[in-house]
Motif scaffolding. Structure first.
Motif, PDB file in Angstrom:
ATOM      1  N   UNK A  87      14.360  47.076  47.311  1.00  0.00           N
ATOM      2  CA  UNK A  87      15.411  46.482  48.153  1.00  0.00           C
ATOM      3  C   UNK A  87      16.752  47.180  47.917  1.00  0.00           C
ATOM      4  N   UNK A  88      17.129  47.331  46.658  1.00  0.00           N
ATOM      5  CA  UNK A  88      18.423  47.958  46.381  1.00  0.00           C
ATOM      6  C   UNK A  88      18.408  49.457  46.647  1.00  0.00           C
ATOM      7  N   UNK A  89      17.261  50.095  46.469  1.00  0.00           N
ATOM      8  CA  UNK A  89      17.133  51.496  46.860  1.00  0.00           C
ATOM      9  C   UNK A  89      17.348  51.637  48.366  1.00  0.00           C
ATOM     10  N   UNK A  90      16.773  50.721  49.129  1.00  0.00           N
ATOM     11  CA  UNK A  90      16.954  50.737  50.591  1.00  0.00           C
ATOM     12  C   UNK A  90      18.426  50.537  50.957  1.00  0.00           C
ATOM     13  N   UNK A  91      19.090  49.624  50.282  1.00  0.00           N
ATOM     14  CA  UNK A  91      20.507  49.385  50.572  1.00  0.00           C
ATOM     15  C   UNK A  91      21.352  50.634  50.293  1.00  0.00           C
ATOM     16  N   UNK A  92      21.085  51.289  49.169  1.00  0.00           N
ATOM     17  CA  UNK A  92      21.835  52.493  48.810  1.00  0.00           C
ATOM     18  C   UNK A  92      21.551  53.611  49.815  1.00  0.00           C
ATOM     19  N   UNK A  93      20.282  53.804  50.163  1.00  0.00           N
ATOM     20  CA  UNK A  93      19.916  54.882  51.095  1.00  0.00           C
ATOM     21  C   UNK A  93      20.544  54.661  52.471  1.00  0.00           C
ATOM     22  N   UNK A  94      20.539  53.429  52.951  1.00  0.00           N
ATOM     23  CA  UNK A  94      21.119  53.147  54.273  1.00  0.00           C
ATOM     24  C   UNK A  94      22.643  53.264  54.239  1.00  0.00           C
ATOM     25  N   UNK A  95      23.253  52.804  53.169  1.00  0.00           N
ATOM     26  CA  UNK A  95      24.706  52.930  53.041  1.00  0.00           C
ATOM     27  C   UNK A  95      25.115  54.393  52.976  1.00  0.00           C
ATOM     28  N   UNK A  96      24.346  55.176  52.257  1.00  0.00           N
ATOM     29  CA  UNK A  96      24.614  56.599  52.157  1.00  0.00           C
ATOM     30  C   UNK A  96      24.450  57.284  53.516  1.00  0.00           C
ATOM     31  N   UNK A  97      23.416  56.913  54.263  1.00  0.00           N
ATOM     32  CA  UNK A  97      23.150  57.540  55.564  1.00  0.00           C
ATOM     33  C   UNK A  97      24.296  57.328  56.542  1.00  0.00           C
ATOM     34  N   UNK A  98      24.880  56.143  56.528  1.00  0.00           N
ATOM     35  CA  UNK A  98      25.958  55.883  57.496  1.00  0.00           C
ATOM     36  C   UNK A  98      27.343  55.948  56.879  1.00  0.00           C
ATOM     37  N   UNK A  99      27.419  56.208  55.607  1.00  0.00           N
ATOM     38  CA  UNK A  99      28.712  56.300  54.948  1.00  0.00           C
ATOM     39  C   UNK A  99      29.021  57.714  54.524  1.00  0.00           C
ATOM     40  N   UNK A 100      28.526  58.080  53.361  1.00  0.00           N
ATOM     41  CA  UNK A 100      28.860  59.364  52.755  1.00  0.00           C
ATOM     42  C   UNK A 100      28.382  60.531  53.625  1.00  0.00           C
ATOM     43  N   UNK A 101      27.112  60.514  54.021  1.00  0.00           N
ATOM     44  CA  UNK A 101      26.586  61.638  54.809  1.00  0.00           C
ATOM     45  C   UNK A 101      27.282  61.744  56.156  1.00  0.00           C
ATOM     46  N   UNK A 102      27.553  60.622  56.785  1.00  0.00           N
ATOM     47  CA  UNK A 102      28.239  60.647  58.091  1.00  0.00           C
ATOM     48  C   UNK A 102      29.661  61.183  57.928  1.00  0.00           C
TER      49      UNK A 102
END
Length: 162
Positions: free
Chosen positions: A92-107
């Motif tokens: 669950x927390x891995x998913x939260x980090x990956x999704x936050x990264x996808x639309x935050x840092x990477x974007x």
């Protein structure tokens, strides 16, 4: 020797038949296929090579395959091991980090690279020097992440209950 080979074959078979692996892999493939269809429908000319690259490798775009995979994995683990399990908490927390990264840092990195390349091209044209553009890494918009997450959740649910 044959016992070890048999053991390795059984382990590989168990991995390939694991519903968590299957739902996660299916989510990734489906997200990439949908992404290729969106690219195909959204543009006038796309070469077969570009579509194959989109299906196999390209990041960014609708839907987020990152979100699809991690949400499928977390959902499948929640179904098979229970939402009270330690493994579900990690997923669950891995998913939260990956999704936050996808639309935050990477974007953000991609948008900054695009602005830097525009500035570099403008400066290069004015001053007459050669500019080598930086790679523009695509992230995801929140909608792309939500659609990818829903796709992953639905696919994991389908593997579990159908």
């Amino acid at each position: 020797m044959s016992f070890l080979m048999s053991l390795k074959a059984m382990s590989l078979k168990a991995f390939i038949e694991n519903p968590i692996v299957l739902s996660s892999l299916t989510s990734w493939v489906m997200a990439q296929i949908v992404k290729a269809l969106v690219v195909l429908l959204g543009s006038r000319k796309k070469s077969p090579r570009e579509l194959v690259e989109t299906i196999i490798w390209r990041t960014g775009g609708m839907p987020s395959s990152h979100a699809a995979v991690v949400c499928s994995m977390a959902t499948a683990v929640g179904v098979y091991d229970g939402i009270g399990s330690n493994l579900f908490a990690v997923c669950f927390f891995f998913a939260m980090v990956a999704m936050r990264d996808a639309m935050g840092v990477r974007r953000s990195s991609g948008l900054q690279a695009r602005a830097l390349n525009l500035l570099g091209r403008l400066t290069s044209d004015r001053l007459g020097f050669e500019y080598d553009p930086v790679k523009e890494i695509q992230g995801h918009s929140p909608l792309e992440v939500v659609i990818g997450a829903l796709l992953g959740i639905f696919i994991a649910a389908a593997f579990a209950w159908l």
